[in-house]
Design a protein around this motif. Sequence first.
Motif, PDB file in Angstrom:
ATOM      1  N   ARG A   1       0.869  -1.116  -0.039  1.00  0.00           N
ATOM      2  CA  ARG A   1      -0.059  -0.063   0.015  1.00  0.00           C
ATOM      3  C   ARG A   1       0.760   1.248  -0.189  1.00  0.00           C
ATOM      4  O   ARG A   1       0.199   2.354  -0.084  1.00  0.00           O
ATOM      5  CB  ARG A   1      -1.014   0.151   1.190  1.00  0.00           C
ATOM      6  CG  ARG A   1      -1.835  -1.040   1.218  1.00  0.00           C
ATOM      7  CD  ARG A   1      -3.143  -0.846   2.347  1.00  0.00           C
ATOM      8  NE  ARG A   1      -2.918  -0.285   3.368  1.00  0.00           N
ATOM      9  CZ  ARG A   1      -2.430  -0.782   4.473  1.00  0.00           C
ATOM     10  NH1 ARG A   1      -2.489  -2.101   4.385  1.00  0.00           N
ATOM     11  NH2 ARG A   1      -2.023  -0.161   5.578  1.00  0.00           N
ATOM     12  N   THR A   2       2.112   1.205   0.050  1.00  0.00           N
ATOM     13  CA  THR A   2       3.120   2.219  -0.107  1.00  0.00           C
ATOM     14  C   THR A   2       2.591   3.010  -1.344  1.00  0.00           C
ATOM     15  O   THR A   2       2.674   4.227  -1.387  1.00  0.00           O
ATOM     16  CB  THR A   2       4.275   2.080   0.167  1.00  0.00           C
ATOM     17  OG1 THR A   2       4.702   1.331   1.532  1.00  0.00           O
ATOM     18  CG2 THR A   2       5.381   3.316   0.271  1.00  0.00           C
ATOM     19  N   ILE A   3       2.723   2.140  -2.418  1.00  0.00           N
ATOM     20  CA  ILE A   3       2.568   2.942  -3.708  1.00  0.00           C
ATOM     21  C   ILE A   3       1.388   2.327  -4.112  1.00  0.00           C
ATOM     22  O   ILE A   3       1.129   0.963  -4.427  1.00  0.00           O
ATOM     23  CB  ILE A   3       3.527   2.686  -4.748  1.00  0.00           C
ATOM     24  CG1 ILE A   3       4.935   3.331  -4.412  1.00  0.00           C
ATOM     25  CG2 ILE A   3       3.188   2.954  -6.251  1.00  0.00           C
ATOM     26  CD1 ILE A   3       6.179   3.303  -5.135  1.00  0.00           C
ATOM     27  N   VAL A   4       0.174   2.734  -4.524  1.00  0.00           N
ATOM     28  CA  VAL A   4      -1.089   2.131  -5.031  1.00  0.00           C
ATOM     29  C   VAL A   4      -1.359   2.406  -6.652  1.00  0.00           C
ATOM     30  O   VAL A   4      -1.149   3.746  -6.830  1.00  0.00           O
ATOM     31  CB  VAL A   4      -2.013   2.478  -4.193  1.00  0.00           C
ATOM     32  CG1 VAL A   4      -3.343   2.054  -4.674  1.00  0.00           C
ATOM     33  CG2 VAL A   4      -2.067   2.196  -2.691  1.00  0.00           C
ATOM     34  N   ALA A   5      -1.523   1.509  -7.335  1.00  0.00           N
ATOM     35  CA  ALA A   5      -2.141   1.922  -8.834  1.00  0.00           C
ATOM     36  C   ALA A   5      -3.458   2.040  -8.920  1.00  0.00           C
ATOM     37  O   ALA A   5      -4.262   0.970  -8.373  1.00  0.00           O
ATOM     38  CB  ALA A   5      -1.396   0.925  -9.644  1.00  0.00           C
ATOM     39  N   TRP A   6      -4.137   2.983  -9.645  1.00  0.00           N
ATOM     40  CA  TRP A   6      -5.453   3.142  -9.757  1.00  0.00           C
ATOM     41  C   TRP A   6      -6.066   3.382 -11.285  1.00  0.00           C
ATOM     42  O   TRP A   6      -5.189   3.663 -12.135  1.00  0.00           O
ATOM     43  CB  TRP A   6      -5.887   4.552  -9.151  1.00  0.00           C
ATOM     44  CG  TRP A   6      -5.582   4.525  -7.600  1.00  0.00           C
ATOM     45  CD1 TRP A   6      -4.276   5.124  -7.009  1.00  0.00           C
ATOM     46  CD2 TRP A   6      -6.339   4.301  -6.682  1.00  0.00           C
ATOM     47  NE1 TRP A   6      -4.692   5.010  -5.873  1.00  0.00           N
ATOM     48  CE2 TRP A   6      -5.693   4.476  -5.207  1.00  0.00           C
ATOM     49  CE3 TRP A   6      -7.550   3.575  -6.521  1.00  0.00           C
ATOM     50  CZ2 TRP A   6      -6.261   4.618  -3.798  1.00  0.00           C
ATOM     51  CZ3 TRP A   6      -8.315   3.382  -5.213  1.00  0.00           C
ATOM     52  CH2 TRP A   6      -7.451   3.812  -4.046  1.00  0.00           C
ATOM     53  N   ASP A   7      -6.887   2.636 -11.344  1.00  0.00           N
ATOM     54  CA  ASP A   7      -7.786   3.018 -12.871  1.00  0.00           C
ATOM     55  C   ASP A   7      -8.561   4.328 -12.732  1.00  0.00           C
ATOM     56  O   ASP A   7      -9.416   4.475 -11.671  1.00  0.00           O
ATOM     57  CB  ASP A   7      -8.783   1.858 -13.122  1.00  0.00           C
ATOM     58  CG  ASP A   7      -9.385   1.954 -14.507  1.00  0.00           C
ATOM     59  OD1 ASP A   7     -10.314   2.864 -14.581  1.00  0.00           O
ATOM     60  OD2 ASP A   7      -8.970   0.997 -15.528  1.00  0.00           O
ATOM     61  N   PHE A   8      -8.134   5.111 -13.589  1.00  0.00           N
ATOM     62  CA  PHE A   8      -8.650   6.540 -13.346  1.00  0.00           C
ATOM     63  C   PHE A   8     -10.112   6.627 -13.480  1.00  0.00           C
ATOM     64  O   PHE A   8     -10.903   7.326 -12.975  1.00  0.00           O
ATOM     65  CB  PHE A   8      -7.969   7.299 -14.338  1.00  0.00           C
ATOM     66  CG  PHE A   8      -8.564   8.887 -14.394  1.00  0.00           C
ATOM     67  CD1 PHE A   8      -8.333   9.838 -13.385  1.00  0.00           C
ATOM     68  CD2 PHE A   8      -9.290   9.354 -15.610  1.00  0.00           C
ATOM     69  CE1 PHE A   8      -8.983  10.896 -13.536  1.00  0.00           C
ATOM     70  CE2 PHE A   8     -10.055  10.583 -15.579  1.00  0.00           C
ATOM     71  CZ  PHE A   8      -9.679  11.358 -14.497  1.00  0.00           C
ATOM     72  N   GLN A   9     -10.697   5.888 -14.718  1.00  0.00           N
ATOM     73  CA  GLN A   9     -12.004   5.919 -14.929  1.00  0.00           C
ATOM     74  C   GLN A   9     -12.947   5.488 -13.875  1.00  0.00           C
ATOM     75  O   GLN A   9     -14.099   5.828 -13.429  1.00  0.00           O
ATOM     76  CB  GLN A   9     -12.459   5.558 -16.370  1.00  0.00           C
ATOM     77  CG  GLN A   9     -11.850   6.285 -17.591  1.00  0.00           C
ATOM     78  CD  GLN A   9     -12.460   7.428 -17.644  1.00  0.00           C
ATOM     79  OE1 GLN A   9     -13.682   7.834 -17.037  1.00  0.00           O
ATOM     80  NE2 GLN A   9     -12.021   8.488 -18.517  1.00  0.00           N
ATOM     81  N   SER A  10     -12.631   3.862 -13.811  1.00  0.00           N
ATOM     82  CA  SER A  10     -13.606   3.129 -12.767  1.00  0.00           C
ATOM     83  C   SER A  10     -13.142   3.512 -11.104  1.00  0.00           C
ATOM     84  O   SER A  10     -14.139   2.958 -10.335  1.00  0.00           O
ATOM     85  CB  SER A  10     -13.231   1.470 -13.034  1.00  0.00           C
ATOM     86  OG  SER A  10     -12.082   1.372 -12.507  1.00  0.00           O
ATOM     87  N   ALA A  11     -12.141   4.105 -10.909  1.00  0.00           N
ATOM     88  CA  ALA A  11     -11.891   4.277  -9.591  1.00  0.00           C
ATOM     89  C   ALA A  11     -11.409   2.972  -8.834  1.00  0.00           C
ATOM     90  O   ALA A  11     -11.169   3.056  -7.538  1.00  0.00           O
ATOM     91  CB  ALA A  11     -12.951   5.098  -8.783  1.00  0.00           C
ATOM     92  N   ALA A  12     -11.110   1.955  -9.709  1.00  0.00           N
ATOM     93  CA  ALA A  12     -10.718   0.661  -8.887  1.00  0.00           C
ATOM     94  C   ALA A  12      -9.351   0.693  -8.441  1.00  0.00           C
ATOM     95  O   ALA A  12      -8.600   1.478  -9.406  1.00  0.00           O
ATOM     96  CB  ALA A  12     -11.087  -0.347  -9.989  1.00  0.00           C
ATOM     97  N   LYS A  13      -8.891  -0.151  -7.754  1.00  0.00           N
ATOM     98  CA  LYS A  13      -7.491  -0.155  -7.347  1.00  0.00           C
ATOM     99  C   LYS A  13      -7.009  -1.251  -8.163  1.00  0.00           C
ATOM    100  O   LYS A  13      -7.476  -2.456  -8.143  1.00  0.00           O
ATOM    101  CB  LYS A  13      -7.257  -0.634  -5.871  1.00  0.00           C
ATOM    102  CG  LYS A  13      -6.383  -0.228  -5.131  1.00  0.00           C
ATOM    103  CD  LYS A  13      -6.214  -0.562  -3.764  1.00  0.00           C
ATOM    104  CE  LYS A  13      -7.068   0.442  -2.782  1.00  0.00           C
ATOM    105  NZ  LYS A  13      -7.256  -0.204  -1.458  1.00  0.00           N
ATOM    106  N   ILE A  14      -6.003  -1.042  -8.808  1.00  0.00           N
ATOM    107  CA  ILE A  14      -5.179  -1.953  -9.760  1.00  0.00           C
ATOM    108  C   ILE A  14      -4.387  -3.022  -8.873  1.00  0.00           C
ATOM    109  O   ILE A  14      -4.200  -4.147  -8.862  1.00  0.00           O
ATOM    110  CB  ILE A  14      -4.576  -1.527 -10.909  1.00  0.00           C
ATOM    111  CG1 ILE A  14      -5.705  -0.531 -11.597  1.00  0.00           C
ATOM    112  CG2 ILE A  14      -3.818  -2.482 -11.638  1.00  0.00           C
ATOM    113  CD1 ILE A  14      -5.000   0.419 -12.804  1.00  0.00           C
ATOM    114  N   SER A  15      -3.463  -2.125  -8.265  1.00  0.00           N
ATOM    115  CA  SER A  15      -2.645  -2.943  -7.357  1.00  0.00           C
ATOM    116  C   SER A  15      -2.082  -2.499  -6.049  1.00  0.00           C
ATOM    117  O   SER A  15      -1.848  -0.959  -6.129  1.00  0.00           O
ATOM    118  CB  SER A  15      -1.285  -3.313  -8.115  1.00  0.00           C
ATOM    119  OG  SER A  15      -0.258  -3.845  -7.340  1.00  0.00           O
TER     120      SER A  15
END
Length: 327
Positions: free
Chosen positions: A188-202
């Motif tokens: 969780r130190t670096i989190v990747a997000w999908d901009f459109q869906s607001a889903a957490k990718i990783s």
Amino acid sequence: SELIKPYLGSKYKVTEVPKSLIFYMSKHSGPVNEIQWCPLREQSHMLLSASMDKTVKVWDAVDTGCCLKTYSCHSCAVRAAQWSSCGRRILSGGFDSMLHLTDVETGKQILSSKTEFRISALKFHPTESNVFICGGFSPEVKAWDLRTSKVLRVYKAAVQQTLDILFLPEGREFLTSTDAVSRDSADRTIVAWDFQSAAKISNQIFHERYTCPSLTLHPKESVFVAQTNGNYMALFSAQRPYRINKKKRYEGHKVEGFAVGCEFSPDGTLLVTGSSDGKVFFYNYHTSRIIRTLSAHKEACVSAIFHPVLPSLLATCDWAGEIKIWQ
């Protein structure tokens, strides 16, 4: 600027490490948190600075080294500020929980909005010029639309604070660095997000027990670098699953709890970072070796950024409120 004009029509030349100080600019009465060259190439003599002294300033940092304007719309420290892509507006956020969009020429607020948290990070979307992401002392990160002054999307992470935001190319995905370091690991130190869906990718990108005060994207290759509080910069793939490159580590500088920024040169050959001892370190991106160090400041140097057009011009700022221009 007459100095920039000859470079506008030609391709960016190879970046050179600056050797001498051109301007010493000291009008801030508190630490400078952020500096940014104007993204509009024709106006790139202008440098923006945001400070703990509650002000944002714009400087002519190429020709004169003079402060052109001071904007005092915040009632607390200004932690983040960004030029709009057109170079006519400045977006700023501070510890007063206020967001301001200011007209550069008139100094008037085009938009002012109160958020529920103290702001520590702002980034404009790379292709949608009216959209930006805002984070701070909150588990949530928000995407805003300037045309409606409303929140478009909310990204929820189980963290205390967002330290930095980085859009990946095309802006479909973005990364947040947070202060969520648990005792056993730093997922969780670096989190990747999908901009459109607001889903957490990783959230399983960086597994070492250090927070990352800043993230920066390579201008040509699909990689990004994270500054870590372990006194090194780590290299990652900018494509899923965002793997760390274990063979390369950029170390030698000191971070020591300061929000020390790092950045690639426009041609991607150099990686430059400030250091808590006031120095600037220039690393060869490919070999990760230190090419040179510059004794730039007496206090912690929190940012060092290359000019987008002039191939050896560098701006630095520090915890004493100083900004310096090097060539």
